[in-house]
Design a protein around this motif. Structure first.
Motif, PDB file in Angstrom:
ATOM      1  N   LEU A 204       0.819  -1.214   0.000  1.00 23.03           N
ATOM      2  CA  LEU A 204       0.000   0.000   0.000  1.00 23.03           C
ATOM      3  C   LEU A 204       0.857   1.270   0.000  1.00 23.03           C
ATOM      4  O   LEU A 204       0.396   2.336  -0.406  1.00 23.03           O
ATOM      5  CB  LEU A 204      -0.946  -0.004   1.203  1.00 23.03           C
ATOM      6  CG  LEU A 204      -2.175  -0.913   1.007  1.00 23.03           C
ATOM      7  CD1 LEU A 204      -2.730  -1.358   2.334  1.00 23.03           C
ATOM      8  CD2 LEU A 204      -3.229  -0.220   0.183  1.00 23.03           C
ATOM      9  N   GLU A 208      -1.258   6.880   4.517  1.00 25.26           N
ATOM     10  CA  GLU A 208      -2.369   7.537   3.823  1.00 25.26           C
ATOM     11  C   GLU A 208      -3.058   6.564   2.884  1.00 25.26           C
ATOM     12  O   GLU A 208      -4.291   6.479   2.834  1.00 25.26           O
ATOM     13  CB  GLU A 208      -1.852   8.758   3.055  1.00 25.26           C
ATOM     14  CG  GLU A 208      -2.946   9.621   2.445  1.00 25.26           C
ATOM     15  CD  GLU A 208      -3.837  10.276   3.491  1.00 25.26           C
ATOM     16  OE1 GLU A 208      -5.024  10.493   3.190  1.00 25.26           O
ATOM     17  OE2 GLU A 208      -3.343  10.548   4.608  1.00 25.26           O
ATOM     18  N   ASN A 209      -2.269   5.805   2.126  1.00 22.49           N
ATOM     19  CA  ASN A 209      -2.843   4.832   1.196  1.00 22.49           C
ATOM     20  C   ASN A 209      -3.550   3.698   1.935  1.00 22.49           C
ATOM     21  O   ASN A 209      -4.471   3.077   1.394  1.00 22.49           O
ATOM     22  CB  ASN A 209      -1.757   4.247   0.291  1.00 22.49           C
ATOM     23  CG  ASN A 209      -1.258   5.239  -0.739  1.00 22.49           C
ATOM     24  OD1 ASN A 209      -1.930   6.232  -1.035  1.00 22.49           O
ATOM     25  ND2 ASN A 209      -0.082   4.981  -1.286  1.00 22.49           N
ATOM     26  N   LEU A 212      -7.233   3.473   2.112  1.00 16.36           N
ATOM     27  CA  LEU A 212      -8.026   2.994   0.979  1.00 16.36           C
ATOM     28  C   LEU A 212      -8.793   1.720   1.332  1.00 16.36           C
ATOM     29  O   LEU A 212      -9.769   1.377   0.660  1.00 16.36           O
ATOM     30  CB  LEU A 212      -7.110   2.726  -0.224  1.00 16.36           C
ATOM     31  CG  LEU A 212      -6.420   3.943  -0.851  1.00 16.36           C
ATOM     32  CD1 LEU A 212      -5.411   3.490  -1.904  1.00 16.36           C
ATOM     33  CD2 LEU A 212      -7.451   4.878  -1.464  1.00 16.36           C
ATOM     34  N   TYR A 235       2.381   2.115   8.859  1.00 19.35           N
ATOM     35  CA  TYR A 235       1.139   2.288   8.101  1.00 19.35           C
ATOM     36  C   TYR A 235      -0.091   1.997   8.961  1.00 19.35           C
ATOM     37  O   TYR A 235      -1.178   2.507   8.692  1.00 19.35           O
ATOM     38  CB  TYR A 235       1.088   1.341   6.889  1.00 19.35           C
ATOM     39  CG  TYR A 235       2.208   1.488   5.890  1.00 19.35           C
ATOM     40  CD1 TYR A 235       3.090   2.567   5.926  1.00 19.35           C
ATOM     41  CD2 TYR A 235       2.390   0.538   4.890  1.00 19.35           C
ATOM     42  CE1 TYR A 235       4.112   2.689   5.009  1.00 19.35           C
ATOM     43  CE2 TYR A 235       3.408   0.654   3.962  1.00 19.35           C
ATOM     44  CZ  TYR A 235       4.277   1.724   4.034  1.00 19.35           C
ATOM     45  OH  TYR A 235       5.295   1.826   3.117  1.00 19.35           O
ATOM     46  N   PHE A 299      -4.262  -0.370  -6.469  1.00 21.07           N
ATOM     47  CA  PHE A 299      -4.798   0.988  -6.519  1.00 21.07           C
ATOM     48  C   PHE A 299      -5.885   1.125  -7.583  1.00 21.07           C
ATOM     49  O   PHE A 299      -6.746   1.998  -7.491  1.00 21.07           O
ATOM     50  CB  PHE A 299      -3.673   1.991  -6.769  1.00 21.07           C
ATOM     51  CG  PHE A 299      -2.676   2.039  -5.649  1.00 21.07           C
ATOM     52  CD1 PHE A 299      -2.996   2.612  -4.431  1.00 21.07           C
ATOM     53  CD2 PHE A 299      -1.417   1.471  -5.800  1.00 21.07           C
ATOM     54  CE1 PHE A 299      -2.082   2.642  -3.386  1.00 21.07           C
ATOM     55  CE2 PHE A 299      -0.500   1.491  -4.763  1.00 21.07           C
ATOM     56  CZ  PHE A 299      -0.826   2.068  -3.550  1.00 21.07           C
TER      57      PHE A 299
END
Length: 309
Positions: A204, A208-209, A212, A235, A299
């Protein structure tokens, strides 16, 4: 044979892991007792008494047991241990904290993280991060055992009518003191007991990602998990970690997103009923345990999957 199960609780509610330990105990015999060691824990004792298969509940209620300090709980277990042939703990953080102390004080070998009960003295347990299963036989007169909760279906929480017997709480050992507790609060299901889990890995790329995954988890009503690599990279928080050094889970659905599938991670989730893996590397080890695999850019796939749901 008399079997003692050590209840895990917060003085208000019985932890579901206790039900899995009772199920394992039922494979050893029918004379199952549950020890509830706490403070103001009468409601927990009543919940334990209602569990199917439980014959008696021992309630040790006192200030020394209020915070579940391992030294005090171990002393409480040892005070009743001579009456039992088997003492079972859920293989949770709390159980793993107390069980070795009990085994050491009783001068017996602990049988850790059992996956099955072969007979009264023989059990199976994982070794080498779950890559091999060892069959262990114990000749000890009292067997101290931790139970991998994902390996046993929980006993029914209703249907029992066990008697509750009160016992004096042990004195405070003075060896440790309770300082404080920080509890992570979330609207999502608890990771260890969730029926669906969405986990993210290093693929990822950033904290921030990692967000998702929120939309997919919301659609599935799932808990969020993470690989050790993702946790180490910052993360995700530590209590989301799934794996040999994190939490062992076995939900109905496990979705691994951007997780390569290191051995230590597979050891924590490979017993899930359905495993879905999304990874752009077709050689990723995660695909070896996946029921459904999608080789694609996460993504691009995540928004499409979330929309489809």
């Amino acid at each position: 044979m008399s079997i003692l199960v050590i209840a895990e609780h917060d003085n208000a509610q019985l932890n579901p892991a206790t039900l899995n330990a009772v199920a394992a105990a039922a494979l050893l015999g029918s004379d199952i007792h549950v020890l509830v060691a706490g403070s103001g824990a009468r409601a927990v004792a009543e919940a334990a008494a209602a569990v199917a298969g439980v014959q008696k509940v021992i309630l040790a209620d006192g200030a020394s047991l209020a915070d579940g300090l391992a030294e005090n709980v171990a002393a409480q277990v040892i005070s009743v241990a001579p009456a039992y042939t088997h003492i079972l703990f859920p293989a949770t953080s709390a159980g793993k904290n107390v069980a070795p102390r009990v085994a050491a004080k009783l001068d017996v070998a602990q049988v850790s993280d059992i996956l099955s009960v072969e007979s009264a003295d023989t059990f199976t347990r994982p070794i080498y991060a779950g890559n091999a299963i060892a069959t262990v036989q114990s000749a000890d007169s009292i067997k101290v055992i931790t139970v991998r909760t994902t390996a046993f279906d929980p006993a029914a929480s209703q249907g029992g009518s066990a008697a509750i017997e009160e016992q004096a709480a042990v004195a405070d050992s003075g060896r440790s003191s309770f300082v404080g507790r920080e509890l992570a609060k979330s609207d999502r299901p608890d990771l260890a007991s969730a029926s669906a889990v969405v986990s993210g890995g290093r693929g990822l790329g950033s904290a921030e990602n990692f967000k998702l995954l929120d939309g997919l988890a919301d659609k599935l009503g799932a808990a969020l998990g993470a690989s050790r690599a993702a946790v180490d990279a910052g993360y995700a928080p530590n209590d989301w970690q799934v794996g040999q050094t994190g939490k062992i889970v076995a939900p109905q659905l496990y979705v691994a997103v951007g997780i390569s599938g290191a051995i230590q991670h597979l050891a924590g989730m490979k017993d899930s009923k359905v495993i879905v893996a999304i990874n752009k590397d077709p050689e990723a080890p995660i695909f070896s345990v996946a029921d459904y695999g999608l080789v694609a850019d996460l993504f691009q796939v995540l928004p499409e999957l979330e929309k489809a749901l």
